[in-house]
Design a protein around this motif. Structure first.
Motif, PDB file in Angstrom:
ATOM      1  N   PRO A  38       0.842  -1.198   0.000  1.00  0.00           N
ATOM      2  CA  PRO A  38       0.000   0.000   0.000  1.00  0.00           C
ATOM      3  C   PRO A  38       0.880   1.252   0.000  1.00  0.00           C
ATOM      4  O   PRO A  38       2.038   1.201   0.429  1.00  0.00           O
ATOM      5  N   VAL A  39       0.350   2.352  -0.483  1.00  0.00           N
ATOM      6  CA  VAL A  39       1.111   3.609  -0.514  1.00  0.00           C
ATOM      7  C   VAL A  39       0.395   4.680   0.281  1.00  0.00           C
ATOM      8  O   VAL A  39      -0.821   4.629   0.484  1.00  0.00           O
ATOM      9  N   HIS A  40       1.158   5.656   0.755  1.00  0.00           N
ATOM     10  CA  HIS A  40       0.585   6.825   1.411  1.00  0.00           C
ATOM     11  C   HIS A  40      -0.052   7.708   0.339  1.00  0.00           C
ATOM     12  O   HIS A  40       0.579   8.018  -0.671  1.00  0.00           O
ATOM     13  N   MET A  41      -1.281   8.126   0.556  1.00  0.00           N
ATOM     14  CA  MET A  41      -2.015   8.923  -0.428  1.00  0.00           C
ATOM     15  C   MET A  41      -1.921  10.419  -0.115  1.00  0.00           C
ATOM     16  O   MET A  41      -2.804  11.180  -0.466  1.00  0.00           O
ATOM     17  N   ASP A  42      -0.823  10.837   0.519  1.00  0.00           N
ATOM     18  CA  ASP A  42      -0.657  12.247   0.884  1.00  0.00           C
ATOM     19  C   ASP A  42       0.106  13.049  -0.169  1.00  0.00           C
ATOM     20  O   ASP A  42       0.479  14.183   0.069  1.00  0.00           O
ATOM     21  N   GLY A  43       0.359  12.454  -1.317  1.00  0.00           N
ATOM     22  CA  GLY A  43       1.028  13.176  -2.391  1.00  0.00           C
ATOM     23  C   GLY A  43       2.408  12.652  -2.734  1.00  0.00           C
ATOM     24  O   GLY A  43       2.875  12.827  -3.839  1.00  0.00           O
ATOM     25  N   PHE A  45       3.256   9.340  -2.278  1.00  0.00           N
ATOM     26  CA  PHE A  45       3.012   7.962  -2.732  1.00  0.00           C
ATOM     27  C   PHE A  45       4.130   6.988  -2.336  1.00  0.00           C
ATOM     28  O   PHE A  45       4.404   6.037  -3.054  1.00  0.00           O
TER      29      PHE A  45
END
Length: 53
Positions: A38-43, A45
């Motif tokens: 999974p990736v962080h969706m805060d920009g 990624f």
């Protein structure tokens, strides 16, 4: 050879695995395999390696 400290330490990691099968001559064969984290969706990624259940 890994150091003793590293070889005895546990690792938590969330990942997804998708396997696509295809029947060829009556036998099921792996046609495609994909794994991802999974990736962080805060920009940025970046991989979300800090997730906990």
């Amino acid at each position: 050879m890994a150091s003793p400290d590293r070889s005895t330490r546990g690792v938590d990691l969330w990942f997804r695995s998708t396997v696509c099968l295809r029947r060829v001559d009556g036998a099921w064969r792996v046609a495609h395999e994909h794994t991802s984290t999974p990736v962080h969706m805060d920009g940025d990624f970046s991989a979300a390696l800090d997730l906990r259940p």
